[in-house]
Structures are given as structure tokens and as C-alpha cells.
Design an enzyme around this catalytic site. Structure first.
Site, PDB file in Angstrom:
ATOM      1  N   ASP A   1       0.867  -1.183   0.000  1.00 29.17           N
ATOM      2  CA  ASP A   1       0.000   0.000   0.000  1.00 29.17           C
ATOM      3  C   ASP A   1       0.902   1.231   0.000  1.00 29.17           C
ATOM      4  O   ASP A   1       1.703   1.429   0.911  1.00 29.17           O
ATOM      5  CB  ASP A   1      -0.894  -0.045   1.249  1.00 29.17           C
ATOM      6  CG  ASP A   1      -2.059   0.930   1.185  1.00 29.17           C
ATOM      7  OD1 ASP A   1      -1.983   1.903   0.409  1.00 29.17           O
ATOM      8  OD2 ASP A   1      -3.039   0.732   1.933  1.00 29.17           O
TER       9      ASP A   1
ATOM     10  N   ASP B   1      -3.125   7.269  -3.484  1.00 31.57           N
ATOM     11  CA  ASP B   1      -3.104   6.171  -2.506  1.00 31.57           C
ATOM     12  C   ASP B   1      -3.535   4.922  -3.263  1.00 31.57           C
ATOM     13  O   ASP B   1      -4.622   4.897  -3.855  1.00 31.57           O
ATOM     14  CB  ASP B   1      -4.083   6.534  -1.380  1.00 31.57           C
ATOM     15  CG  ASP B   1      -4.147   5.507  -0.268  1.00 31.57           C
ATOM     16  OD1 ASP B   1      -3.415   4.504  -0.297  1.00 31.57           O
ATOM     17  OD2 ASP B   1      -4.968   5.723   0.656  1.00 31.57           O
TER      18      ASP B   1
ATOM     19  N   HIS C   1     -11.892   6.088   1.451  1.00 32.69           N
ATOM     20  CA  HIS C   1     -11.937   7.379   2.148  1.00 32.69           C
ATOM     21  C   HIS C   1     -11.736   8.524   1.176  1.00 32.69           C
ATOM     22  O   HIS C   1     -11.159   8.345   0.103  1.00 32.69           O
ATOM     23  CB  HIS C   1     -10.831   7.400   3.205  1.00 32.69           C
ATOM     24  CG  HIS C   1      -9.516   6.869   2.694  1.00 32.69           C
ATOM     25  ND1 HIS C   1      -8.565   7.672   2.133  1.00 32.69           N
ATOM     26  CD2 HIS C   1      -9.029   5.603   2.603  1.00 32.69           C
ATOM     27  CE1 HIS C   1      -7.538   6.923   1.757  1.00 32.69           C
ATOM     28  NE2 HIS C   1      -7.786   5.670   2.008  1.00 32.69           N
TER      29      HIS C   1
ATOM     30  N   HIS D   1      -7.140  10.342   5.406  1.00 34.10           N
ATOM     31  CA  HIS D   1      -8.455   9.792   5.719  1.00 34.10           C
ATOM     32  C   HIS D   1      -9.451  10.916   5.954  1.00 34.10           C
ATOM     33  O   HIS D   1      -9.884  11.189   7.051  1.00 34.10           O
ATOM     34  CB  HIS D   1      -8.372   8.816   6.903  1.00 34.10           C
ATOM     35  CG  HIS D   1      -7.725   7.531   6.503  1.00 34.10           C
ATOM     36  ND1 HIS D   1      -6.814   6.869   7.273  1.00 34.10           N
ATOM     37  CD2 HIS D   1      -7.839   6.793   5.381  1.00 34.10           C
ATOM     38  CE1 HIS D   1      -6.404   5.780   6.640  1.00 34.10           C
ATOM     39  NE2 HIS D   1      -7.012   5.713   5.494  1.00 34.10           N
TER      40      HIS D   1
ATOM     41  N   GLU E   1     -10.947   1.074  -1.481  1.00 26.46           N
ATOM     42  CA  GLU E   1     -10.045  -0.014  -1.137  1.00 26.46           C
ATOM     43  C   GLU E   1     -10.734  -1.207  -0.487  1.00 26.46           C
ATOM     44  O   GLU E   1     -10.760  -1.341   0.729  1.00 26.46           O
ATOM     45  CB  GLU E   1      -8.866   0.474  -0.281  1.00 26.46           C
ATOM     46  CG  GLU E   1      -9.186   1.269   0.943  1.00 26.46           C
ATOM     47  CD  GLU E   1      -7.893   1.629   1.714  1.00 26.46           C
ATOM     48  OE1 GLU E   1      -6.941   0.844   1.713  1.00 26.46           O
ATOM     49  OE2 GLU E   1      -7.871   2.712   2.317  1.00 26.46           O
TER      50      GLU E   1
ATOM     51  N   GLU F   1      -6.578  -1.256  -4.235  1.00 27.34           N
ATOM     52  CA  GLU F   1      -6.957   0.146  -4.013  1.00 27.34           C
ATOM     53  C   GLU F   1      -6.531   1.038  -5.175  1.00 27.34           C
ATOM     54  O   GLU F   1      -5.435   0.886  -5.708  1.00 27.34           O
ATOM     55  CB  GLU F   1      -6.299   0.674  -2.725  1.00 27.34           C
ATOM     56  CG  GLU F   1      -6.609   2.144  -2.435  1.00 27.34           C
ATOM     57  CD  GLU F   1      -6.022   2.632  -1.111  1.00 27.34           C
ATOM     58  OE1 GLU F   1      -5.024   2.060  -0.658  1.00 27.34           O
ATOM     59  OE2 GLU F   1      -6.576   3.601  -0.562  1.00 27.34           O
TER      60      GLU F   1
HETATM   61 CO    CO Z   1      -6.221   4.206   1.402  1.00 31.77          CO
END
Ligand code: CO
Length: 288
Positions: A79, A90, A150, A158, A183, A274
Site C-alpha cells: 500500500d 493512494d 476514504h 483519511h 479499497e 486500491e
Molecule cells: Co487508502
């Protein structure tokens, strides 16, 4: 908007670069550091320490200082978070080193792709959650309900909204131009994560007086360098040497928060996929 696209592109490239390095016998910390170097080389900064979580650990495993972990028969999530002037990309993917968890890896990837197919202005958050839940359940696994996608804000990983991995009844609609990360996590276990061991990932909470000179120095650096984004003990050791005492004092003083690893409650194996999206415009972390 350019920084969002660029941050996403670098994150996508770093993710794919890292995924290729994950092999049995390789050290986790070596891959982590190569990925982070790659991000800098491509012109980005870290939005958070590169996380490589294995097996029942769903998230928040960051290479410790002198981490000796070597990849074995693992399900490995990588990640990656990149920021440019606070704009964030992200993204995550899963590598199956067990040779027998293809379906689990596919479940989270399919859930992400199916969610991305319906993402557009006006779509409700719970509709995204429902698609993710159905895809993962139909494949015979459990979506992790207490982890979610998010919003992405400037220097905010977030941010609102929460993008659920199941139909949570939230009928808030997505808006054109909104930046979000989706994600899905698929688990062979309960689909609930609980807090595990410490992660050596920290976040700055608030400035307070501290007497220890090293703690003061570290606090000033953190405030200046990370803009409220998470960072790793590993990074501070590189800069200052051993800062265990300073970090302990800052944590105890309520100046820093340390995250815990997030582990599947019933020790199920977990996969993750994600992407970051500018709603109605672009999947920024997708590399064509
Ligand atoms: Co994330």
C-alpha cells in the site's frame, strides 16, 4: 488538479515497481526502502510510510527499524501513498506468494474494478459498498467491514467521506471532482479487523511543551516535514539516529499518536486492492 494526477501516477508506478520486487527470500525492509526511493526519484514525497502487510495483517505494517522479516509463503499487500504539495495518490495491490490464493487476490481486485465501473457523480456511497460486498461474498470471502475507502484531502489521507466495503445505508452522493480512494479488502476469516501490535507509524497530534531537548528537536522536525501526515520511526532513525526515547516521550505526552497494526480477528488471510479517483474524471493511480 495537476498535482493530484501526478501524485497518483507516481503512486501507481511505485506500487507496480514494488510488486515486482516481492519474492520469497527477499527482505521486506529492502523492498520498502526501494519503493520509497523510487517515489522520491519520480518527484514525489511520501503521503505515508510504504506499508507491506502480510497474511492476516490487513494494514498498517510498516518495516520496523532493522526489520528482519523475509517473504515466505505469504499473501502480501503493498500500500503506497504519494503526495505532491499535499495532493495525494493512494493505491494498493496484493501479491500471492502461496501459489494457492489466486481467488482471494482476484476477489478484492474484482471488487475494486466493479466499484470503479459505477463510480460517477450522483452515485451513492452505499451503492459502491454493495457492489464490493456482493463481489467478495459471491467469490466465497468476507469483505472487511471495519476498513473502508476514504476521501483524500490536501495533506489528509483519511478525509470524509468513508467509502464503505459493504452496504452501510449511507446514501450520500459522490460529487464531480471529489477525490477519493476505494479499497476493498477480502478475507478468508471474519471480515473484522482488530488492533494488533505497534506499527512504528506515527502521526503528529498537537504541539505541547516538552523538556527533553532531543524530543523538542524531533517534534520541530516532524511538524515542519510531514504537515500532519503519518511517518515512520525508520525515517527518523535515518535522520537523527536512535530516537526511541524522544518518540516515547512525545507519545506519552500526547504529542504523537502511534498506529497499531490491523489484524483479521479470526486470523483469516487478507487481500486488498486500491485506487485513487477524481470522481467523473480519472483513476489517478491506474497505469495504462
Ligand atoms: Co487508502
Amino acid at each position: 488538479m495537476d498535482d493530484w494526477i501526478k501524485a497518483g501516477e507516481i503512486a501507481g508506478k511505485a506500487r507496480d515497481f514494488g510488486a515486482k520486487l516481492i519474492k520469497k527470500g527477499e527482505k521486506l525492509i529492502v523492498v520498502t526502502e526501494k519503493v520509497e526511493e523510487k517515489i522520491y526519484e519520480l518527484g514525489g514525497k511520501l503521503a505515508f510510510p510504504t506499508q507491506i502487510s502480510r497474511n492476516e495483517v490487513a494494514a498498517h505494517y510498516n518495516a520496523f527499524v532493522n526489520d528482519e522479516t523475509v517473504f515466505d509463503n505469504d499473501i502480501v499487500k503493498i500500500d503506497v501513498g504519494v503526495q505532491i504539495n499535499g495532493a495525494i495518490g493512494d493505491t494498493a495491490t496484493t501479491i500471492d506468494l502461496t501459489g494457492e490464493s489466486e481467488a482471494l487476490v482476484k476477489a478484492s481486485r474484482d471488487a475494486l474494478n466493479n466499484a470503479l465501473k459505477i463510480v460517477k457523480p450522483g452515485v451513492k456511497l452505499n451503492e459502491i459498498g454493495r457492489v464490493i460486498q456482493e463481489t467478495i461474498s459471491n467469490a466465497g470471502f468476507a469483505p472487511i467491514r471495519n476498513l473502508c475507502g476514504h476521501g483524500l484531502g490536501e495533506y489528509q489521507i483519511h478525509d470524509s467521506p468513508s467509502v464503505p466495503n459493504f452496504d452501510n445505508g449511507d446514501e450520500t452522493e459522490l460529487e464531480e471532482g471529489q477525490t477519493i480512494a476505494i479499497e476493498p479488502f477480502a478475507s478468508t476469516g471474519s471480515g473484522i479487523v482488530v488492533e494488533g501490535k505497534e506499527s512504528e507509524i506515527y502521526k503528529f497530534l498537537e504541539k505541547k511543551p516538552t523538556r527533553n531537548p532531543m524530543a523538542r528537536k524531533v517534534m520541530a522536525f516532524i511538524e515542519e516535514e510531514y504537515n500532519g501526515l503519518p511517518f515512520a520511526k525508520r525515517h527518523l532513525f535515518k535522520k537523527f539516529g536512535n530516537v526511541n526515547l524522544a518518540l516515547k516521550l512525545l507519545e506519552r505526552g500526547g504529542i504523537l499518536h502511534q498506529y497499531n497494526q490491523l489484524v483479521d480477528k479470526s486470523k483469516g488471510l487478507v487481500s486488498q486492492a486500491e485506487h485513487s479517483v477524481i470522481v467523473g474524471k480519472k483513476i489517478t493511480t491506474k497505469i495504462e
